[in-house]
Design a protein around this motif. Sequence first.
Motif, PDB file in Angstrom:
ATOM      1  N   LYS A 496       2.200  -8.391  -7.599  1.00 33.77           N
ATOM      2  CA  LYS A 496       3.340  -7.497  -7.173  1.00 33.77           C
ATOM      3  C   LYS A 496       3.209  -6.235  -7.818  1.00 33.77           C
ATOM      4  CE  LYS A 496       6.038 -11.004  -4.773  1.00 33.77           C
ATOM      5  NZ  LYS A 496       7.525 -11.588  -4.754  1.00 33.77           N
ATOM      6  N   SER A 497       2.907  -6.176  -9.067  1.00 36.47           N
ATOM      7  CA  SER A 497       3.395  -5.152  -9.872  1.00 36.47           C
ATOM      8  C   SER A 497       1.910  -4.268  -9.859  1.00 36.47           C
ATOM      9  CB  SER A 497       3.311  -5.564 -11.427  1.00 36.47           C
ATOM     10  OG  SER A 497       2.113  -6.539 -11.801  1.00 36.47           O
ATOM     11  N   SER A 498       0.787  -4.721  -9.171  1.00 39.63           N
ATOM     12  CA  SER A 498      -0.424  -3.932  -9.237  1.00 39.63           C
ATOM     13  C   SER A 498      -0.412  -2.824  -8.282  1.00 39.63           C
ATOM     14  CB  SER A 498      -1.605  -4.859  -8.770  1.00 39.63           C
ATOM     15  OG  SER A 498      -2.768  -3.909  -8.623  1.00 39.63           O
ATOM     16  N   HIS A 499      -0.343  -1.515  -8.582  1.00 42.31           N
ATOM     17  CA  HIS A 499      -0.431  -0.248  -7.626  1.00 42.31           C
ATOM     18  C   HIS A 499      -1.557  -0.492  -6.728  1.00 42.31           C
ATOM     19  CE1 HIS A 499       0.821   3.489  -6.071  1.00 42.31           C
ATOM     20  NE2 HIS A 499      -0.400   3.875  -6.373  1.00 42.31           N
ATOM     21  N   VAL A 500      -2.762  -1.101  -7.301  1.00 36.88           N
ATOM     22  CA  VAL A 500      -4.083  -1.008  -6.344  1.00 36.88           C
ATOM     23  C   VAL A 500      -3.664  -1.811  -5.444  1.00 36.88           C
ATOM     24  CG1 VAL A 500      -6.450  -1.670  -6.182  1.00 36.88           C
ATOM     25  CG2 VAL A 500      -5.334  -0.425  -8.366  1.00 36.88           C
ATOM     26  N   LEU A 501      -3.276  -3.142  -5.570  1.00 37.80           N
ATOM     27  CA  LEU A 501      -2.927  -4.006  -4.341  1.00 37.80           C
ATOM     28  C   LEU A 501      -1.758  -3.635  -3.519  1.00 37.80           C
ATOM     29  CD1 LEU A 501      -3.316  -7.359  -6.024  1.00 37.80           C
ATOM     30  CD2 LEU A 501      -5.088  -6.332  -4.936  1.00 37.80           C
ATOM     31  N   ARG A 502      -0.831  -2.926  -3.942  1.00 33.01           N
ATOM     32  CA  ARG A 502       0.130  -2.460  -3.160  1.00 33.01           C
ATOM     33  C   ARG A 502      -0.266  -1.321  -2.185  1.00 33.01           C
ATOM     34  NH1 ARG A 502       3.503  -2.273  -7.590  1.00 33.01           N
ATOM     35  NH2 ARG A 502       3.615   0.101  -7.561  1.00 33.01           N
ATOM     36  N   GLN A 503      -1.258  -0.566  -2.637  1.00 30.82           N
ATOM     37  CA  GLN A 503      -1.774   0.468  -1.802  1.00 30.82           C
ATOM     38  C   GLN A 503      -2.667  -0.122  -0.819  1.00 30.82           C
ATOM     39  OE1 GLN A 503      -4.158   3.161  -4.129  1.00 30.82           O
ATOM     40  NE2 GLN A 503      -4.651   4.464  -2.375  1.00 30.82           N
ATOM     41  N   GLY A 504      -3.326  -1.280  -1.326  1.00 31.97           N
ATOM     42  CA  GLY A 504      -4.227  -1.859  -0.353  1.00 31.97           C
ATOM     43  C   GLY A 504      -3.485  -2.509   1.097  1.00 31.97           C
ATOM     44  N   THR A 505      -2.229  -2.863   0.387  1.00 33.91           N
ATOM     45  CA  THR A 505      -1.251  -3.498   1.823  1.00 33.91           C
ATOM     46  C   THR A 505      -1.077  -2.373   2.912  1.00 33.91           C
ATOM     47  OG1 THR A 505       0.632  -2.986   0.700  1.00 33.91           O
ATOM     48  CG2 THR A 505      -0.290  -5.092   0.000  1.00 33.91           C
ATOM     49  N   LEU A 506      -1.284  -1.276   2.491  1.00 36.52           N
ATOM     50  CA  LEU A 506      -0.789  -0.128   3.300  1.00 36.52           C
ATOM     51  C   LEU A 506      -1.941   0.375   4.314  1.00 36.52           C
ATOM     52  CD1 LEU A 506       1.273   2.213   0.856  1.00 36.52           C
ATOM     53  CD2 LEU A 506       2.020   0.666   2.561  1.00 36.52           C
ATOM     54  N   VAL A 507      -3.143  -0.001   3.726  1.00 35.10           N
ATOM     55  CA  VAL A 507      -4.282   0.602   4.492  1.00 35.10           C
ATOM     56  C   VAL A 507      -5.207  -0.581   5.162  1.00 35.10           C
ATOM     57  CG1 VAL A 507      -4.375   2.674   3.099  1.00 35.10           C
ATOM     58  CG2 VAL A 507      -5.815   0.507   2.365  1.00 35.10           C
ATOM     59  N   TYR A 508      -4.944  -1.594   4.996  1.00 36.75           N
ATOM     60  CA  TYR A 508      -5.725  -2.898   5.539  1.00 36.75           C
ATOM     61  C   TYR A 508      -4.869  -3.784   6.406  1.00 36.75           C
ATOM     62  CZ  TYR A 508      -9.441  -2.073   1.862  1.00 36.75           C
ATOM     63  OH  TYR A 508     -10.468  -1.243   1.179  1.00 36.75           O
ATOM     64  N   THR A 509      -5.438  -4.267   7.197  1.00 39.87           N
ATOM     65  CA  THR A 509      -4.883  -5.293   8.143  1.00 39.87           C
ATOM     66  C   THR A 509      -4.490  -6.555   7.187  1.00 39.87           C
ATOM     67  OG1 THR A 509      -7.035  -5.983   9.075  1.00 39.87           O
ATOM     68  CG2 THR A 509      -5.742  -4.212  10.299  1.00 39.87           C
ATOM     69  N   MET A 515      -9.265 -10.305   2.183  1.00 41.52           N
ATOM     70  CA  MET A 515     -10.767 -10.399   1.901  1.00 41.52           C
ATOM     71  C   MET A 515     -10.832  -9.393   0.624  1.00 41.52           C
ATOM     72  SD  MET A 515     -12.236 -10.268   5.769  1.00 41.52           S
ATOM     73  CE  MET A 515     -14.050 -10.154   5.125  1.00 41.52           C
ATOM     74  N   PHE A 516     -10.189  -8.133   0.740  1.00 39.68           N
ATOM     75  CA  PHE A 516     -10.280  -7.025  -0.156  1.00 39.68           C
ATOM     76  C   PHE A 516      -9.573  -7.760  -1.591  1.00 39.68           C
ATOM     77  CE2 PHE A 516      -7.389  -4.138  -2.166  1.00 39.68           C
ATOM     78  CZ  PHE A 516      -7.992  -3.360  -2.918  1.00 39.68           C
ATOM     79  N   GLU A 517      -8.539  -8.280  -1.395  1.00 38.97           N
ATOM     80  CA  GLU A 517      -7.763  -8.847  -2.530  1.00 38.97           C
ATOM     81  C   GLU A 517      -8.461  -9.837  -3.388  1.00 38.97           C
ATOM     82  OE1 GLU A 517      -3.208  -9.866  -2.940  1.00 38.97           O
ATOM     83  OE2 GLU A 517      -4.216 -11.805  -2.349  1.00 38.97           O
ATOM     84  N   THR A 518      -9.243 -10.773  -2.576  1.00 38.67           N
ATOM     85  CA  THR A 518     -10.203 -11.767  -3.290  1.00 38.67           C
ATOM     86  C   THR A 518     -11.303 -11.036  -4.023  1.00 38.67           C
ATOM     87  OG1 THR A 518      -9.670 -13.392  -1.396  1.00 38.67           O
ATOM     88  CG2 THR A 518     -11.638 -13.766  -2.958  1.00 38.67           C
ATOM     89  N   GLU A 519     -11.747 -10.029  -3.529  1.00 39.04           N
ATOM     90  CA  GLU A 519     -13.085  -9.334  -3.881  1.00 39.04           C
ATOM     91  C   GLU A 519     -12.435  -8.475  -5.178  1.00 39.04           C
ATOM     92  OE1 GLU A 519     -16.286  -9.180  -3.311  1.00 39.04           O
ATOM     93  OE2 GLU A 519     -16.143 -10.929  -1.949  1.00 39.04           O
ATOM     94  N   LEU A 520     -11.489  -8.004  -4.871  1.00 39.63           N
ATOM     95  CA  LEU A 520     -11.032  -7.160  -6.119  1.00 39.63           C
ATOM     96  C   LEU A 520     -10.618  -7.989  -7.149  1.00 39.63           C
ATOM     97  CD1 LEU A 520     -10.035  -4.296  -7.088  1.00 39.63           C
ATOM     98  CD2 LEU A 520      -7.593  -4.875  -6.424  1.00 39.63           C
ATOM     99  N   LEU A 521     -10.066  -8.973  -7.152  1.00 44.16           N
ATOM    100  CA  LEU A 521      -9.645  -9.727  -8.103  1.00 44.16           C
ATOM    101  C   LEU A 521     -10.751 -10.592  -9.301  1.00 44.16           C
ATOM    102  CD1 LEU A 521      -6.249 -11.729  -6.753  1.00 44.16           C
ATOM    103  CD2 LEU A 521      -6.262  -9.662  -8.315  1.00 44.16           C
ATOM    104  N   HIS A 522     -11.714 -10.809  -8.004  1.00 46.17           N
ATOM    105  CA  HIS A 522     -12.937 -11.387  -8.747  1.00 46.17           C
ATOM    106  C   HIS A 522     -13.876 -10.418  -9.384  1.00 46.17           C
ATOM    107  CE1 HIS A 522     -16.528 -13.822  -8.998  1.00 46.17           C
ATOM    108  NE2 HIS A 522     -17.179 -12.833  -8.525  1.00 46.17           N
ATOM    109  N   GLY A 523     -13.788  -9.085  -8.955  1.00 43.65           N
ATOM    110  CA  GLY A 523     -14.596  -8.070  -9.605  1.00 43.65           C
ATOM    111  C   GLY A 523     -13.904  -7.620 -10.797  1.00 43.65           C
TER     112      GLY A 523
END
Length: 615
Positions: A496-509, A515-523
């Motif tokens: 929840k503290s990640s600004h990148v993930l919070r931004q992703g919640t606004l632009v992705y379904t 899928m984005f979160e899994t790839e981001l955290l793995h990367g």
Amino acid sequence: MDFSFDQEMLMESENDGDQLGSLAASEIGKLQLPEPLTVCIDQNADSLLRAAVHNEKEAYKNYCAYAHHIGFTVRKDHVGFWPNSKMIKTKDFICGKTGFKKELNNNVAVKYRRGDTMTGCPAMIRYVVDVKGNWSVKKFIETHNYHLAANGDKHLLRSSRKMGDVSAQVLRSMTKSGIRTSDAFSFLATEFGGVENLDCTKRDAYNFIQRERKSIIENGDANSLLRLFTERQAEDTMFAWDVQIDESGSLLNFFWSDGISRLDYDCFGDVIIFDTSYRLNKYNLCCAPIVGVNHHWQNVLFGVGFLSDETVESFKWLLKSFIRILDNKHPMAIFTDQDQAIAKAIEECLPHTRHRLCQWHIYKKLSSKLHCGVSTKKVNELFYKCMTRCNSEEEFEETWHSMIVLGNLYEHAWLISLCNIRHKWSTAFNKDIFGMGILSTQRSESTNNICHNASKPTSTLTESFLGLENVMKAWRRNERDEDFKSEQSAIVPAVKSSHVLRQGTLVYTRKLYSMFETELLHGMCGLAVECSVTSNSEFYVRNLDNEHTVRPWIVKVDKGNELAEKNVLETLRKLTLESEAIMNGKNPQEMPMSKKKKTLNKPHNLKDPTKMQPK
């Protein structure tokens, strides 16, 4: 009216050429009728026969009512006319078991031999009509030479079976709602207290529904379909269709796409899936749905074609019609099965589209094509690696060579043909093209399976079209449901503290965010990216859990497009900086995309505002 006739009256000869139910007097004299004879004397039955009639229809109806009450079926027989006139003089109705079955030729092979239902029953009635048109009973024989139907079996008598208004309306309404005819008939039987209380049998119900469907195409199936296309175009100005006819004017191929499908293609048409493995109509036309994936990772239909054959010319016509109707927008990639005719049509009609082959179809053939003894399992593993696990063309060539050597497959014809088109099925040769991670045509095949429930091999063209329309409506309802959930519920990021993930919640379904979160955290947490010193287009990627695993990641940039080159390199450098920030304990503040870069994002990755509107 006197009904006291006996069987001797059957031997009477009439001047008007009466054949007495197709029985010759000589035949009856020679044949021994089965016992016991059943004589039906019933006051209620007598009243049915005494009812006044004014035409042939009423006479037949009255005798059928009498026959149902007694327990036998009726056939129409001889009719006599007044001289030089078409006015009926006499009309005979006979028992359904009157006469005898003709002997079959034993030398002629038949698939099915019907049971013999004829017993030579003498029961009949003859109506005579005077010159004024008055009908009266002249002859009546009520004796039967077989056991009559019991009360619980009378609904099976042919002349008693008819489709009443109530039964017809129930069957018509339920089948139009998608309920099977057998289930609709079971509902009727339950409502009426059993099948014996119905006015029809299950076979009658099936025949009625079949006649109803045929009534839709009174002027011919093709004309009915074209008329339906015209009606849809009047309702939806963006509805478009095309047909191909032969020299005689017969329909060969047709394609259609409605307004919403065209809008979907504009948003999600970069990658399409094309499969012709299913035929769902009585003309054996192959169904060719053109399928894509929307922003909820759901199937979406861009259009549907029906082809009379799977030749190069038919596929060329379909692809040209598809591109013309869909505003001349060419997809970036198209997935098909390994069909030579489709490949030639794509090469000519979509020269700038990357043709990809279904990996599932290829891998399915592997077990029947390769036999390498004890090394078969290892060869299969290497082949699978060549399909999906090689990250560069060089790695593919090395793996392929190892497989050939291990299995001694230097002259294997199937592998040689596959190697010649490796750029169509191996992911190693398609890193430079957007493919959405799709590897097979199974999305299109699943579409065909769904369409199987909407259209049957006996369906007309009109029925197939209406069935596919219902499938599209159901898919669009699912899309609207997901749109509603995305609007009404907020996505909760794993961190929840990640600004990148919070931004992703606004632009992705919701689906694409997971899928984005899994790839981001793995990367970010599982990989380390280092920029090459010698080349701006070369990056080194390694797993953090294995520091000795280092492989070069080659990024090829279109040198003819400076803006694309600049944006790709800028993004990769930012990803490298983000990885280094994670490794150094720093906290990245936003997703690595500039304002200019955001304009280049694919609408199938983002929540497209136009897709959120009710349809």
